[in-house]
Design an enzyme around this catalytic site. Structure first.
Site, short mmCIF file in Angstrom:
data_model
loop_
_atom_site.label_atom_id
_atom_site.label_comp_id
_atom_site.label_asym_id
_atom_site.label_seq_id
_atom_site.Cartn_x
_atom_site.Cartn_y
_atom_site.Cartn_z
CG HIS A 17 -1.92 -1.00 1.46
ND1 HIS A 17 -1.91 -1.90 2.50
CD2 HIS A 17 -2.89 -1.48 0.34
CE1 HIS A 17 -3.25 -2.64 2.33
NE2 HIS A 17 -3.42 -2.33 1.14
CE LYS A 67 -14.01 -8.09 4.52
NZ LYS A 67 -13.07 -7.47 3.49
NE ARG A 124 -3.20 -7.81 -4.64
CZ ARG A 124 -3.69 -8.30 -3.71
NH1 ARG A 124 -3.34 -8.64 -2.52
NH2 ARG A 124 -5.21 -8.52 -3.88
CB SER A 173 -4.50 -6.37 4.45
OG SER A 173 -4.11 -5.11 4.03
#
Length: 160
Positions: A17, A41, A90, A127
């Site tokens: 990040h 969440k 990514r 993460s």
């Protein structure tokens, strides 16, 4: 003023990040790191904790600020007067989803999305993966800032 938003949940912020935020900060006059408040969440860290970590690890960038948002990302962009989103990619697997979101965002509000390929050093990093490794006592030192590593250790690893 050229202003961009780097959105995410950042639970927790990783070096991947930070690579994207740092590179974006060289391209724009101001970069706003937008931390999504997702009420459906529960994260490992509260939104306030994530914001505090992000503010500390981005403090060296004079043109980066951290805010939270709820609802549509394009509404947050409008409120911040930002017309560009920065999304790190990514792998090809990220592209399909991000392309759909980018097309929706331009259709909804004219917000452009710039895709920034991640540094190959971080192409596998997420993460979720960092949390899994930290949960089992693995060393996440190369993947997160020191203060995040300590926060993970305090949150996940029971005292011996």
């Amino acid at each position: 003023m050229r202003r961009a938003v780097c959105p995410g949940s950042f639970d927790p912020v990783t070096n991947g990040h930070l690579d994207i935020v740092g590179r974006a900060s060289r391209l724009f006059d101001e970069v706003i790191v937008g931390v999504l408040v997702n009420q459906s969440k529960s994260g490992l860290f509260t939104v306030e904790e994530r914001i505090e970590m992000l503010r500390e690890v981005t403090a060296s960038y004079g043109n980066v600020r951290v805010e939270s948002f709820r609802g549509l990302l394009v509404d947050f962009c409008r409120a911040q007067r930002a017309s560009v989103l920065i999304k790190g990619l990514r792998a090809v697997s990220d592209f399909d989803y991000e392309l759909q979101m980018a097309q929706m965002n331009i259709g909804l509000a004219g917000v452009e999305t710039l895709f920034m390929p991640t540094n190959p050093l971080y192409s596998f990093l997420s993460s979720s993966l960092v949390k899994d490794v930290a949960k089992w006592g693995g060393d996440v030192t190369p993947h997160v800032p020191d203060m995040v590593r300590e926060a993970l250790k305090n949150r996940l690893v029971p005292p011996a």
